[in-house]
Design a protein around this motif. Structure first.
Motif, PDB file in Angstrom:
ATOM      1  N   CYS A 140       0.827  -1.218   0.000  1.00 23.15           N
ATOM      2  CA  CYS A 140       0.000   0.000   0.000  1.00 23.15           C
ATOM      3  C   CYS A 140       0.856   1.262   0.000  1.00 23.15           C
ATOM      4  CB  CYS A 140      -0.942  -0.006   1.195  1.00 23.15           C
ATOM      5  SG  CYS A 140      -2.258  -1.238   1.080  1.00 23.15           S
ATOM      6  N   VAL A 141       1.868   1.291   0.858  1.00 18.97           N
ATOM      7  CA  VAL A 141       2.711   2.480   0.984  1.00 18.97           C
ATOM      8  C   VAL A 141       3.546   2.691  -0.271  1.00 18.97           C
ATOM      9  CG1 VAL A 141       4.655   3.490   2.241  1.00 18.97           C
ATOM     10  CG2 VAL A 141       2.779   2.400   3.502  1.00 18.97           C
ATOM     11  N   THR A 142       4.081   1.610  -0.838  1.00 14.88           N
ATOM     12  CA  THR A 142       5.002   1.716  -1.970  1.00 14.88           C
ATOM     13  C   THR A 142       4.290   1.843  -3.313  1.00 14.88           C
ATOM     14  OG1 THR A 142       6.593   0.334  -0.765  1.00 14.88           O
ATOM     15  CG2 THR A 142       6.966   0.615  -3.126  1.00 14.88           C
ATOM     16  N   HIS A 143       3.202   1.116  -3.493  1.00 18.47           N
ATOM     17  CA  HIS A 143       2.588   1.020  -4.820  1.00 18.47           C
ATOM     18  C   HIS A 143       1.242   1.723  -4.965  1.00 18.47           C
ATOM     19  CE1 HIS A 143       5.615  -1.930  -6.054  1.00 18.47           C
ATOM     20  NE2 HIS A 143       5.434  -2.544  -4.893  1.00 18.47           N
ATOM     21  N   PHE A 145      -0.334   4.211  -2.477  1.00 21.09           N
ATOM     22  CA  PHE A 145      -0.536   5.546  -1.907  1.00 21.09           C
ATOM     23  C   PHE A 145       0.764   6.330  -1.765  1.00 21.09           C
ATOM     24  CE2 PHE A 145      -3.927   2.828   0.053  1.00 21.09           C
ATOM     25  CZ  PHE A 145      -4.966   3.343  -0.702  1.00 21.09           C
ATOM     26  N   SER A 146       1.749   6.017  -2.583  1.00 21.31           N
ATOM     27  CA  SER A 146       2.986   6.795  -2.592  1.00 21.31           C
ATOM     28  C   SER A 146       2.697   8.188  -3.146  1.00 21.31           C
ATOM     29  CB  SER A 146       4.043   6.111  -3.460  1.00 21.31           C
ATOM     30  OG  SER A 146       3.620   6.090  -4.817  1.00 21.31           O
ATOM     31  N   SER A 147       3.602   9.124  -2.910  1.00 18.04           N
ATOM     32  CA  SER A 147       3.408  10.490  -3.424  1.00 18.04           C
ATOM     33  C   SER A 147       3.275  10.494  -4.944  1.00 18.04           C
ATOM     34  CB  SER A 147       4.583  11.378  -2.990  1.00 18.04           C
ATOM     35  OG  SER A 147       4.629  11.488  -1.592  1.00 18.04           O
ATOM     36  N   LYS A 148       4.085   9.664  -5.605  1.00 19.25           N
ATOM     37  CA  LYS A 148       4.034   9.591  -7.066  1.00 19.25           C
ATOM     38  C   LYS A 148       2.680   9.083  -7.540  1.00 19.25           C
ATOM     39  CE  LYS A 148       6.363   7.533 -11.073  1.00 19.25           C
ATOM     40  NZ  LYS A 148       7.424   6.595 -11.530  1.00 19.25           N
ATOM     41  N   ARG A 149       2.162   8.041  -6.857  1.00 16.54           N
ATOM     42  CA  ARG A 149       0.879   7.474  -7.255  1.00 16.54           C
ATOM     43  C   ARG A 149      -0.257   8.459  -6.979  1.00 16.54           C
ATOM     44  NH1 ARG A 149      -0.130   3.752 -10.825  1.00 16.54           N
ATOM     45  NH2 ARG A 149       1.446   2.385  -9.887  1.00 16.54           N
ATOM     46  N   LEU A 284      -3.369  -6.110  -9.775  1.00 17.37           N
ATOM     47  CA  LEU A 284      -3.321  -7.236 -10.709  1.00 17.37           C
ATOM     48  C   LEU A 284      -1.942  -7.357 -11.359  1.00 17.37           C
ATOM     49  CD1 LEU A 284      -6.821  -7.023 -12.453  1.00 17.37           C
ATOM     50  CD2 LEU A 284      -6.034  -8.769 -10.844  1.00 17.37           C
ATOM     51  N   GLN A 285      -1.328  -6.222 -11.640  1.00 16.25           N
ATOM     52  CA  GLN A 285       0.016  -6.254 -12.208  1.00 16.25           C
ATOM     53  C   GLN A 285       1.018  -6.843 -11.220  1.00 16.25           C
ATOM     54  OE1 GLN A 285       1.362  -2.578 -14.053  1.00 16.25           O
ATOM     55  NE2 GLN A 285       3.506  -3.088 -13.653  1.00 16.25           N
ATOM     56  N   LEU A 286       0.917  -6.436  -9.951  1.00 16.94           N
ATOM     57  CA  LEU A 286       1.799  -6.985  -8.924  1.00 16.94           C
ATOM     58  C   LEU A 286       1.580  -8.485  -8.772  1.00 16.94           C
ATOM     59  CD1 LEU A 286       1.458  -4.201  -6.178  1.00 16.94           C
ATOM     60  CD2 LEU A 286       3.510  -4.719  -7.520  1.00 16.94           C
TER      61      LEU A 286
END
Length: 515
Positions: A140-143, A145-149, A284-286
């Motif tokens: 969740c944090v990395t993929h 709700f990261s700032s980039k996402r 789904l990609q992960l």
């Protein structure tokens, strides 16, 4: 909720049974030396066996707990059926729980409804603290709700806020009242539908109706009282009352909805660019890449969708609604924040017809208004309850393993030792002060802190600030004819999230010269 008559009958039977038990217990158990009894924090006396279950209104629990703290102190002990429970109501003790001893207090209780709806804790919000939870949080944090996402979703937020402004402009031109509560509830629903599921909420009336119905059922079921939560051997009563069968039906409908959404993404997620991906696409990609240190199943994905349902919609709507309510009750604050956003817009205006996200950083007073709203009206006043993973000491008292822990964010935001005139809406208290809601200042913890802090905080706050900035920039707001500021009620609806009970309906006048 469990029918009142059934609930009262069960509690009465338990009380009678517990009184009868006292006559048959050997005297040695009734006269155990005080030195052998483990001390626990002070709290109200309860009845045998049922404890304090009968003593408070579950619809206003945070207020009841706040009143208890005035009588018993910032750490209160209760017995909810067979479950030992403590309530934390001060920033000092909240810091101890959320930071100093976070690893001891970071698990979750296995409430029947929440475990069932979260696929036995395969989500983030309600999962027990274990290796699965740690890995899901990293995802969740990395993929997700990261700032980039979060930034990649900015075009969606812009379109949905623009849609809301157009609706208000149309109502204003026709001199019609604006049901601001409904619009502010619709906004995060629309955003979550698009960033989470890739669905256009406002252009699909069938989806909109279905989403709203499922959301209501999810919220109602999340707050349903199950006796098994407090008496592990009383699950049969939940079955007799119909609570268990209702839960099964709701979970079946939700699962079908999630599966339908996932199926619609299976043929398209590989062809989408980063900017086009919604949360289901990412998950789904992960899953397909199999680069995670655990097997990401469809149930994991459905658990995250449940989190979006519960935490991603009403919380933002509640904060925006309370902010506008407080501004209407405090016109001097309204004038000040409107002046700030309008001056900024005029100075930085290019070809944009709305305030943009990149302009929000300069709106110091608006950010103070949001913080003050979160202080007085945290969307989830009782943070999601925790459970101790081992025996520990808190505030000089021994706390048993498996103790249920409530942190009253509503009370910490009103702590007189931390806040001057805590009941007054005064955004100025944040000007020149570093106190923030990001989990490092424990007098302001609407999103929690530590290992269980909300990973979607940035997404939620960005939506709140963007919507409020544009509402306040382009419209003057008035109460309906004959209504006075004193008539604005502050009643709230029941639920995990505290929404305003009665709709906030206002007259909007478009400001000339800002178009």
């Amino acid at each position: 909720m469990l029918p009142v008559t059934v609930m009262l009958l069960v509690l009465l039977l338990l009380f009678v049974a517990s009184i009868s038990l006292l006559f048959f217990l050997p005297s040695k158990y009734l006269k155990a030396p005080l030195l052998l009894r483990r001390p626990h924090p002070p709290g109200p006396k309860g009845l045998p066996l049922i404890g304090n279950l009968h003593q408070f209104d579950p619809l206003k629990t945070h207020i009841y707990f706040f009143e208890l703290s005035k009588n018993y102190g910032p750490l209160v002990y209760l017995k909810l059926g067979l479950v030992p429970t403590i309530v934390v109501s001060s920033p000092k003790l909240a810091k101890e729980v959320l930071k100093t001893q976070d690893q001891v207090f970071c698990s979750r209780p296995t409430f029947v409804s929440l475990q069932k709806m979260s696929y036995d804790g395969l989500n983030l919000a309600f999962a027990p603290y274990n290796e699965c939870y740690k890995e899901m949080r990293k995802v969740c944090v990395t993929h997700l709700f990261s700032s980039k996402r979060v930034q990649s979703f900015s075009w969606i937020r812009k379109e949905e806020v623009s849609r809301m402004i157009r609706i208000i402009s149309s109502l204003s031109s026709e001199s019609k009242l604006v049901d601001l509560s409904a619009l502010l509830l619709s906004l995060p629903n629309a955003i979550i539908c698009r960033i989470g599921f890739g669905k256009n909420y406002n252009d699909d009336e069938i989806l909109k109706s279905r989403f709203q119905g499922l959301l209501r059922e999810t919220q109602d079921t999340s707050t349903t009282f199950f006796l098994a939560d407090y008496f592990s051997y009383m699950g049969w009563v939940d079955k007799m009352s119909g609570a268990s069968s209702k839960l099964e039906k709701v979970c079946k409908v939700l699962d079908e909805f999630y599966q339908e959404l996932i199926d619609q993404h299976l043929d398209s997620y590989k062809q989408k660019s980063y900017q086009e991906q919604d949360i289901i696409d990412v998950l789904l990609q992960l899953r397909q890449e199999q680069k995670l240190p655990f097997n990401l199943t469809l149930d994991h994905i459905k658990g995250i969708l449940f989190d979006l349902f519960v935490a991603g919609t009403d919380t933002s709507a509640a904060t925006m609604g309370w902010a506008m309510t407080e501004l209407m009750k405090n016109p001097h604050v309204m004038r000040k924040v409107q002046e700030e956003v309008r001056i900024m817009f005029k100075e930085q205006k290019s070809s944009n017809t709305l305030i943009q996200e990149e302009q929000l950083h300069s709106l110091t007073y608006l950010k103070a208004v949001v913080k003050e709203t979160l202080r007085l009206h945290p969307p989830v006043p009782l943070l999601i309850p925790r459970q101790t993973m081992q025996e520990c000491t808190l505030g000089g008292y021994q706390i048993k393993r498996g103790t249920l822990v409530y942190i009253n964010a509503w009370a910490t935001g009103r702590d007189p030792e931390s806040w001057e005139n805590p009941e007054i809406f005064m955004p100025e208290r944040f000007i020149g002060r570093t106190v923030d809601y990001k989990g490092f200042d424990f007098e302001l913890i609407p999103f929690g802190a530590g290992r269980r802090g909300c990973p979607g905080m940035v997404l939620g706050v960005t939506t709140i600030e963007l919507a409020l900035a544009n509402l306040l920039c382009f419209f003057d707001w008035e109460l309906p004819t004959l209504m006075k500021r004193e008539d604005i009620d502050m009643d709230f609806a029941p639920g995990i999230t505290i929404l305003k009970k009665n709709a906030l309906c206002l007259k909007a006048t478009k400001v000339i010269g800002l178009e």
